[in-house]
Scaffold this motif. Structure first.
Motif, PDB file in Angstrom:
ATOM      1  N   TRP A  33       3.739  -6.296   4.112  1.00  0.00           N
ATOM      2  CA  TRP A  33       3.080  -6.970   2.914  1.00  0.00           C
ATOM      3  C   TRP A  33       1.711  -7.075   3.117  1.00  0.00           C
ATOM      4  O   TRP A  33       0.841  -6.600   2.154  1.00  0.00           O
ATOM      5  CB  TRP A  33       3.741  -8.024   2.137  1.00  0.00           C
ATOM      6  CG  TRP A  33       2.735  -8.346   1.056  1.00  0.00           C
ATOM      7  CD1 TRP A  33       2.150  -9.904   0.854  1.00  0.00           C
ATOM      8  CD2 TRP A  33       2.591  -7.907  -0.042  1.00  0.00           C
ATOM      9  NE1 TRP A  33       1.566  -9.935  -0.176  1.00  0.00           N
ATOM     10  CE2 TRP A  33       1.662  -8.728  -0.947  1.00  0.00           C
ATOM     11  CE3 TRP A  33       3.005  -6.763  -0.504  1.00  0.00           C
ATOM     12  CZ2 TRP A  33       1.403  -8.154  -2.068  1.00  0.00           C
ATOM     13  CZ3 TRP A  33       2.737  -6.297  -1.837  1.00  0.00           C
ATOM     14  CH2 TRP A  33       1.570  -7.080  -2.641  1.00  0.00           C
ATOM     15  N   ARG A  34       1.277  -7.742   4.126  1.00  0.00           N
ATOM     16  CA  ARG A  34      -0.308  -7.942   4.443  1.00  0.00           C
ATOM     17  C   ARG A  34      -0.803  -6.200   4.717  1.00  0.00           C
ATOM     18  O   ARG A  34      -2.147  -6.255   4.563  1.00  0.00           O
ATOM     19  CB  ARG A  34      -0.434  -8.685   5.770  1.00  0.00           C
ATOM     20  CG  ARG A  34      -0.327 -10.036   5.672  1.00  0.00           C
ATOM     21  CD  ARG A  34      -0.722 -11.098   6.722  1.00  0.00           C
ATOM     22  NE  ARG A  34       0.200 -10.891   7.898  1.00  0.00           N
ATOM     23  CZ  ARG A  34       1.252 -11.564   8.267  1.00  0.00           C
ATOM     24  NH1 ARG A  34       1.457 -12.649   7.403  1.00  0.00           N
ATOM     25  NH2 ARG A  34       1.746 -11.644   9.413  1.00  0.00           N
ATOM     26  N   THR A  35       0.114  -5.588   5.023  1.00  0.00           N
ATOM     27  CA  THR A  35      -0.382  -4.258   5.313  1.00  0.00           C
ATOM     28  C   THR A  35      -0.745  -3.437   3.799  1.00  0.00           C
ATOM     29  O   THR A  35      -1.729  -2.820   3.356  1.00  0.00           O
ATOM     30  CB  THR A  35       0.297  -3.092   6.177  1.00  0.00           C
ATOM     31  OG1 THR A  35       0.380  -3.750   7.358  1.00  0.00           O
ATOM     32  CG2 THR A  35      -0.244  -1.849   6.252  1.00  0.00           C
ATOM     33  N   LEU A  36       0.411  -3.683   2.935  1.00  0.00           N
ATOM     34  CA  LEU A  36       0.507  -2.922   1.689  1.00  0.00           C
ATOM     35  C   LEU A  36      -0.601  -3.734   0.707  1.00  0.00           C
ATOM     36  O   LEU A  36      -1.096  -2.918  -0.440  1.00  0.00           O
ATOM     37  CB  LEU A  36       1.810  -2.953   1.087  1.00  0.00           C
ATOM     38  CG  LEU A  36       2.790  -2.149   1.419  1.00  0.00           C
ATOM     39  CD1 LEU A  36       4.151  -2.520   0.907  1.00  0.00           C
ATOM     40  CD2 LEU A  36       2.344  -0.980   1.130  1.00  0.00           C
ATOM     41  N   GLU A  37      -0.688  -4.947   0.851  1.00  0.00           N
ATOM     42  CA  GLU A  37      -1.575  -5.872  -0.242  1.00  0.00           C
ATOM     43  C   GLU A  37      -3.155  -5.176  -0.593  1.00  0.00           C
ATOM     44  O   GLU A  37      -3.481  -4.881  -1.585  1.00  0.00           O
ATOM     45  CB  GLU A  37      -1.527  -7.282   0.232  1.00  0.00           C
ATOM     46  CG  GLU A  37      -2.308  -8.051  -1.218  1.00  0.00           C
ATOM     47  CD  GLU A  37      -2.209  -9.415  -0.813  1.00  0.00           C
ATOM     48  OE1 GLU A  37      -2.668 -10.268  -1.979  1.00  0.00           O
ATOM     49  OE2 GLU A  37      -2.015  -9.776   0.422  1.00  0.00           O
ATOM     50  N   PRO A  38      -3.811  -5.049   0.498  1.00  0.00           N
ATOM     51  CA  PRO A  38      -4.944  -4.419   0.283  1.00  0.00           C
ATOM     52  C   PRO A  38      -5.206  -2.881  -0.347  1.00  0.00           C
ATOM     53  O   PRO A  38      -5.884  -2.430  -1.100  1.00  0.00           O
ATOM     54  CB  PRO A  38      -5.935  -4.428   1.797  1.00  0.00           C
ATOM     55  CG  PRO A  38      -4.588  -4.495   2.545  1.00  0.00           C
ATOM     56  CD  PRO A  38      -3.612  -5.262   1.982  1.00  0.00           C
ATOM     57  N   ILE A  39      -4.068  -2.332   0.335  1.00  0.00           N
ATOM     58  CA  ILE A  39      -3.838  -0.820  -0.160  1.00  0.00           C
ATOM     59  C   ILE A  39      -3.847  -0.906  -1.907  1.00  0.00           C
ATOM     60  O   ILE A  39      -4.262  -0.041  -2.507  1.00  0.00           O
ATOM     61  CB  ILE A  39      -2.630  -0.111   0.425  1.00  0.00           C
ATOM     62  CG1 ILE A  39      -3.065   0.007   1.860  1.00  0.00           C
ATOM     63  CG2 ILE A  39      -2.516   1.326  -0.277  1.00  0.00           C
ATOM     64  CD1 ILE A  39      -1.741   0.680   2.727  1.00  0.00           C
ATOM     65  N   LEU A  40      -2.856  -1.698  -2.251  1.00  0.00           N
ATOM     66  CA  LEU A  40      -2.411  -1.807  -3.778  1.00  0.00           C
ATOM     67  C   LEU A  40      -3.851  -2.386  -4.440  1.00  0.00           C
ATOM     68  O   LEU A  40      -3.920  -1.843  -5.608  1.00  0.00           O
ATOM     69  CB  LEU A  40      -1.160  -2.753  -3.987  1.00  0.00           C
ATOM     70  CG  LEU A  40       0.047  -2.159  -3.257  1.00  0.00           C
ATOM     71  CD1 LEU A  40       1.253  -3.206  -3.574  1.00  0.00           C
ATOM     72  CD2 LEU A  40       0.572  -0.913  -3.613  1.00  0.00           C
ATOM     73  N   GLU A  41      -4.172  -3.426  -4.245  1.00  0.00           N
ATOM     74  CA  GLU A  41      -5.540  -3.627  -4.734  1.00  0.00           C
ATOM     75  C   GLU A  41      -6.764  -2.636  -4.808  1.00  0.00           C
ATOM     76  O   GLU A  41      -7.180  -2.560  -5.769  1.00  0.00           O
ATOM     77  CB  GLU A  41      -6.158  -4.925  -4.023  1.00  0.00           C
ATOM     78  CG  GLU A  41      -5.143  -6.154  -4.214  1.00  0.00           C
ATOM     79  CD  GLU A  41      -5.233  -6.778  -5.112  1.00  0.00           C
ATOM     80  OE1 GLU A  41      -5.974  -6.516  -6.270  1.00  0.00           O
ATOM     81  OE2 GLU A  41      -4.362  -7.824  -5.335  1.00  0.00           O
ATOM     82  N   ASP A  42      -6.765  -1.903  -3.820  1.00  0.00           N
ATOM     83  CA  ASP A  42      -7.717  -0.839  -3.733  1.00  0.00           C
ATOM     84  C   ASP A  42      -7.407   0.275  -4.757  1.00  0.00           C
ATOM     85  O   ASP A  42      -8.188   0.764  -5.424  1.00  0.00           O
ATOM     86  CB  ASP A  42      -7.920  -0.235  -2.541  1.00  0.00           C
ATOM     87  CG  ASP A  42      -9.160   0.495  -2.367  1.00  0.00           C
ATOM     88  OD1 ASP A  42     -10.243   0.385  -2.707  1.00  0.00           O
ATOM     89  OD2 ASP A  42      -8.795   1.911  -1.916  1.00  0.00           O
ATOM     90  N   MET A  43      -6.174   0.521  -4.921  1.00  0.00           N
ATOM     91  CA  MET A  43      -5.704   1.723  -5.696  1.00  0.00           C
ATOM     92  C   MET A  43      -5.841   1.173  -7.048  1.00  0.00           C
ATOM     93  O   MET A  43      -5.963   1.902  -8.118  1.00  0.00           O
ATOM     94  CB  MET A  43      -4.103   1.901  -5.584  1.00  0.00           C
ATOM     95  CG  MET A  43      -3.894   2.730  -4.135  1.00  0.00           C
ATOM     96  SD  MET A  43      -1.966   3.072  -3.851  1.00  0.00           S
ATOM     97  CE  MET A  43      -1.825   4.199  -5.127  1.00  0.00           C
ATOM     98  N   LYS A  44      -5.579  -0.295  -7.426  1.00  0.00           N
ATOM     99  CA  LYS A  44      -5.572  -0.566  -8.806  1.00  0.00           C
ATOM    100  C   LYS A  44      -7.201  -0.774  -9.120  1.00  0.00           C
ATOM    101  O   LYS A  44      -7.447  -0.496 -10.365  1.00  0.00           O
ATOM    102  CB  LYS A  44      -5.254  -2.199  -8.668  1.00  0.00           C
ATOM    103  CG  LYS A  44      -5.275  -2.891 -10.089  1.00  0.00           C
ATOM    104  CD  LYS A  44      -4.868  -4.362  -9.914  1.00  0.00           C
ATOM    105  CE  LYS A  44      -4.942  -5.164 -11.459  1.00  0.00           C
ATOM    106  NZ  LYS A  44      -4.519  -6.458 -11.005  1.00  0.00           N
ATOM    107  N   VAL A  45      -8.067  -1.119  -8.342  1.00  0.00           N
ATOM    108  CA  VAL A  45      -9.504  -0.924  -8.638  1.00  0.00           C
ATOM    109  C   VAL A  45      -9.862   0.472  -9.037  1.00  0.00           C
ATOM    110  O   VAL A  45     -10.723   0.858 -10.006  1.00  0.00           O
ATOM    111  CB  VAL A  45     -10.323  -1.453  -7.550  1.00  0.00           C
ATOM    112  CG1 VAL A  45     -11.821  -1.387  -7.768  1.00  0.00           C
ATOM    113  CG2 VAL A  45     -10.212  -3.028  -7.062  1.00  0.00           C
ATOM    114  N   LYS A  46      -9.596   1.506  -8.258  1.00  0.00           N
ATOM    115  CA  LYS A  46      -9.836   2.828  -8.595  1.00  0.00           C
ATOM    116  C   LYS A  46      -9.103   3.132  -9.690  1.00  0.00           C
ATOM    117  O   LYS A  46      -9.978   4.213 -10.599  1.00  0.00           O
ATOM    118  CB  LYS A  46      -9.434   3.835  -7.290  1.00  0.00           C
ATOM    119  CG  LYS A  46     -10.433   3.579  -6.046  1.00  0.00           C
ATOM    120  CD  LYS A  46      -9.847   4.304  -4.794  1.00  0.00           C
ATOM    121  CE  LYS A  46     -10.668   4.228  -3.919  1.00  0.00           C
ATOM    122  NZ  LYS A  46     -10.248   5.096  -2.521  1.00  0.00           N
TER     123      LYS A  46
END
Length: 819
Positions: A784-797
């Protein structure tokens, strides 16, 4: 020979040949000499004639001077004789004076002897003229100018005798007084006639009898001129006591008939006003609603009467001041009696109206209260009305609170027509008009009626300051009622959950308590005394919540759709912002209260679902999907409970409340479904999601079944347009299957996030995915710690590339999950 002649000869003889012309030249000179002699003779004769004429005039002047000298000598002699015989002239002057005196005494004797008869005749004529004008406004007073002339002669005679008597002994003064005393009655009668004429001027002019006006005014102007002449002579000390002066022209004192004219007009206007006051003695404030006659009178004076009078009289301004002074005094007397606020407002209203009337009439507005005092009266009124409104509102809140808490009968029913926006099968927008009977609180319209009554009266006053203050005061009271009901809702929820709370079925109460504002205390009803049982939540809470929301929603819609624009039109643009802000604050408080009510109803419904929700994602839940127990599935039971609540609420809640309630309930229910299920996996009887399990035993199959049951069981409660929101919220359960069972989560979950979840839940919380990751058998916190920043960045984009939807689904925006 002269130079001129030589020059001329030189010009004629310039060469030897010219000598042969000497005879011609000689003849030419002879002719010229003859011409000159003739001219010289003529000029000489003229000069001699002129000299002779001047000598003749000089002789005549000398003769005239001799005659003047003789005249001066005679004048000198006459002067010498006059100086030497002045005593003769004094004697002549005294003889003439004595003769005049004897003639004056003779005239006085005759006039005194005939005075009584003259007065009687004049008095009869005056009385006759007075009686006629009293009975007939069209009478043109044909005799008044003659009467005035005879009356003036009598008064001059009386003035003469009175003035002359000042030099006599007391006995003679008494005799003179007895002689002239009957004149007083004549003066009284004439003043009465003139007074009657003055009182009749306005009405007679209205029927085009202008002769009466002109004749009265001519008398006043003549009297004023004589008074002015007398004053000037007195100031210059030109009046001397002369017994021989003609008494027909004698004026001893000012008679002030111009002042009399204005005083009588003033009394006439004041009597008219006083009669109006007497008529409204039992209802003093009612006078302000019945002063049209005054305005009409002023209009007539300014438009018709004043232009017929001398300009320097300024009769219009005089009339206006008379009425203004009476109105001002009457108003001050009213204010000093400390009348109720509504009477003060009526006074202020007429004050504004009268000021505007005067401004149109003469260009200047005046307050019948007075500008300085008016501000104090305005402030006192505003304080008074604000205090009374607060007092009334406090009493209303107590009644409403008791009514809501007791719930001794079902809420009031209110016929309501609403327009619902929907879509057809081809996505075309439709407007459907629906008549229904909504639950409301008793007398919920009373505050709106009070606002309209108070605001309409304030608007009629013409004072924007009053209207704005009334609106602001009412909106503050309205917001106070809203805030009071927010407290009532909290207290009622505490009472309800103290007895009916089902949190005991949950695995982790510390997590579930976030669903409520306050942690309820579970109470055993059997352990309570009868008095204590009276204080627990009474039946009908949901119905009363619906009635509460309906009442304020209807009020808020009325404020927004009717009151804001209506009252903005009644004030200056400078006050538009204040009115908008006041009403918008009131409407915003309604939205806040109704959201709390919808949350409370949602919590009550969810509380009833806890019995079934406590099994979510457990072994029992998985087995429930095999349909081997013979009982209905948990999702079916939950759907039936939800349907029962919402179907009843749809019957008595207006559409805007019902729509808002459904969205809030669905958001909260889905979040509760997810949280309780995930907590059962991590902390209760549930097992972590095994993505390798296939078929009907799989997690994906089971959550998909719940989603289908929920959507299918609830869709009939929604319009075609609103079904979209139902489908979107239920999809949050359906997505769990893919998130929880995808074989390659580190790659597939970001794709699901971008292409499936964000298009539905635009601002979805990453805790939604986090809970699934934590509950998967094959994943842990590290992943999850790997996934979380990926999901947050995708949400911003995604937000940078895609505009937010017009109708966003908020279900998962604030979803939180902690373990």
């Amino acid at each position: 020979m002269s130079d001129l002649a030589l020059s001329k000869i030189g010009g004629l003889i310039k060469s030897p040949e010219d000598l042969s012309k000497l005879d011609d030249i000689r003849q030419q000179f002879a002719k010229e000499k003859s011409t000159v002699d003739i001219k010289l003779s003529t000029t000489t004769d003229v000069q001699i004639t002129s000299i002779n004429h001047n000598l003749a005039q000089l002789n005549q002047t000398i003769a005239n001077l001799e005659e003047i000298k003789g005249g001066i000598s005679k004048f000198h002699n006459t002067y010498e004789e006059s100086v030497s015989s002045v005593k003769d002239y004094d004697l002549i002057r005294r003889i003439i004076s004595i003769n005049q005196y004897l003639n004056q005494v003779t005239s006085l004797y005759e006039d005194i002897r005939r005075l009584r008869g003259i007065l009687d005749t004049l008095n009869r004529d005056i009385i006759n003229e007075t009686n006629i004008i009293k009975d007939d406004l069209s009478y043109t007073l044909p005799n008044i100018l003659v009467i005035h002339y005879r009356y003036t002669q009598i008064r001059n005679f009386a003035d003469y005798l009175e003035n002359y008597s000042q030099t006599l002994s007391d006995d003679f003064k008494s005799i003179v007084y007895n002689i002239i005393s009957p004149v007083r009655e004549t003066i009284r009668l004439f003043d009465e006639l003139l007074n009657e004429c003055i009182m009749s001027i306005t009405e007679s002019t209205k029927i085009d009898n202008f002769e009466l006006l002109y004749k009265v005014v001519s008398i006043i102007l003549w009297e004023d001129k004589e008074d002015t002449k007398l004053s000037v002579m007195q100031n210059l000390n030109l009046i001397k006591n002369d017994a021989n002066k003609r008494y027909n022209d004698f004026r001893f004192k000012r008679r002030n008939y111009r002042k009399f004219f204005f005083e009588r007009f003033k009394l006439t206007f004041e009597d008219t006003f006083n009669s109006c006051v007497d008529h409204y003695r039992s209802d003093p404030i009612g006078l302000y609603d019945n002063l049209q006659w005054l305005e009409d009178e002023l209009m007539f004076v300014y438009k018709y009467l004043s232009p017929l009078l001398p300009k320097d009289w300024q009769f219009g301004a005089f009339t206006e001041k008379v009425f203004y002074d009476k109105l001002h005094q009457y108003t001050m007397d009213m204010i000093n009696q400390e009348p109720p606020a509504e009477d003060i407002l009526r006074i202020l209203s007429y004050d504004k109206k009268f000021g505007n009337y005067l401004k149109q009439l003469e260009g200047t507005a005046k307050s019948i209260i007075g500008d300085d005092l008016k501000e104090n009266v305005l402030d006192d009124y505003l304080k008074n009305i604000t205090d009374k409104m607060k007092e009334w509102n406090d009493s209303l809140m107590k009644q409403e609170t008791a009514y809501f808490a007791d719930r001794v009968r079902e809420p009031e029913k209110y016929p309501f027509e609403q327009v619902i926006e929907d879509e057809d099968a081809f996505n075309n927008v439709l407007e459907i008009s629906v008549d229904m009977t909504a639950y409301v609180l008793a007398d919920f319209n009373t505050p709106l009626s009070m606002l309209k009554q108070q605001a309409d009266v304030a608007a009629e006053s013409g004072y924007s300051k009053i209207l704005v203050a009334v609106i602001e005061g009412w909106c503050s009271a309205f917001i106070a009622r809203v805030e009071n009901f927010q407290v009532v809702v909290d207290e009622e929820m505490d009472r309800y959950f103290a007895v009916f709370g089902n949190e005991k079925f949950l695995i982790k109460e510390s997590k579930a308590k976030r669903l409520f504002k306050k942690r309820p205390t579970i109470v055993n009803v059997d352990d309570l005394s009868p008095e204590e049982q009276q204080n627990i939540s009474r039946p009908g809470l949901v119905e009363y919540f619906g009635a509460l929301a309906n009442s304020f929603e209807i009020s808020g819609e009325t404020i927004t759709s009717k009151f804001i624009d209506a009252y903005k039109e009644k004030v200056h643009t400078n006050y538009h912002v204040k009115i908008s802000q006041a009403f918008e604050s009131a409407a915003a408080s309604v939205n806040s209260l109704n959201s709390e009510v919808c949350i409370a109803i949602s919590n009550i419904i969810i509380n009833d679902l806890y019995v079934e929700m406590c099994n979510l994602f457990t072994k029992h839940w998985l087995e429930d999907g095999m349909k081997q127990t013979g009982d209905a599935m948990s999702a079916t039971k939950m759907t039936e409970t939800i349907f029962e609540y919402l179907n009843e609420l749809r019957d008595y809640c207006i559409y805007t409340i019902y729509q808002n309630l459904c969205q809030i309930f669905l958001d909260r229910f889905i979040c509760a479904y997810l949280k309780i299920g995930f907590e059962n996996i991590l902390l209760g009887d549930g097992k972590k999601i095994n993505p390798e399990t296939q078929g009907y035993k799989s997690f994906a199959s089971r959550v998909q079944k719940d989603a289908e049951l929920l959507f299918g069981g609830l869709q009939d409660l929604f319009t075609i347009k609103d079904k979209r929101y139902l489908f979107a919220t239920v999809s949050a359960i359906d997505f769990l299957g893919e998130l929880g069972t995808t074989p390659n989560p580190m790659e597939d979950i970001p794709n699901l996030w971008k292409f499936r979840i964000l298009p539905v839940f635009y601002n979805c919380s990453t805790d939604y995915v986090k809970a699934v990751v934590y509950c998967r058998k094959d994943m842990d916190k590290t992943q999850w710690r790997t996934l979380e920043p990926i999901l947050e960045d995708m949400k911003v984009k995604y937000h940078e590339e895609v505009e937010p939807p017009q109708y966003p689904v908020l279900t998962l925006d604030d979803f939180e999950f902690t373990v």
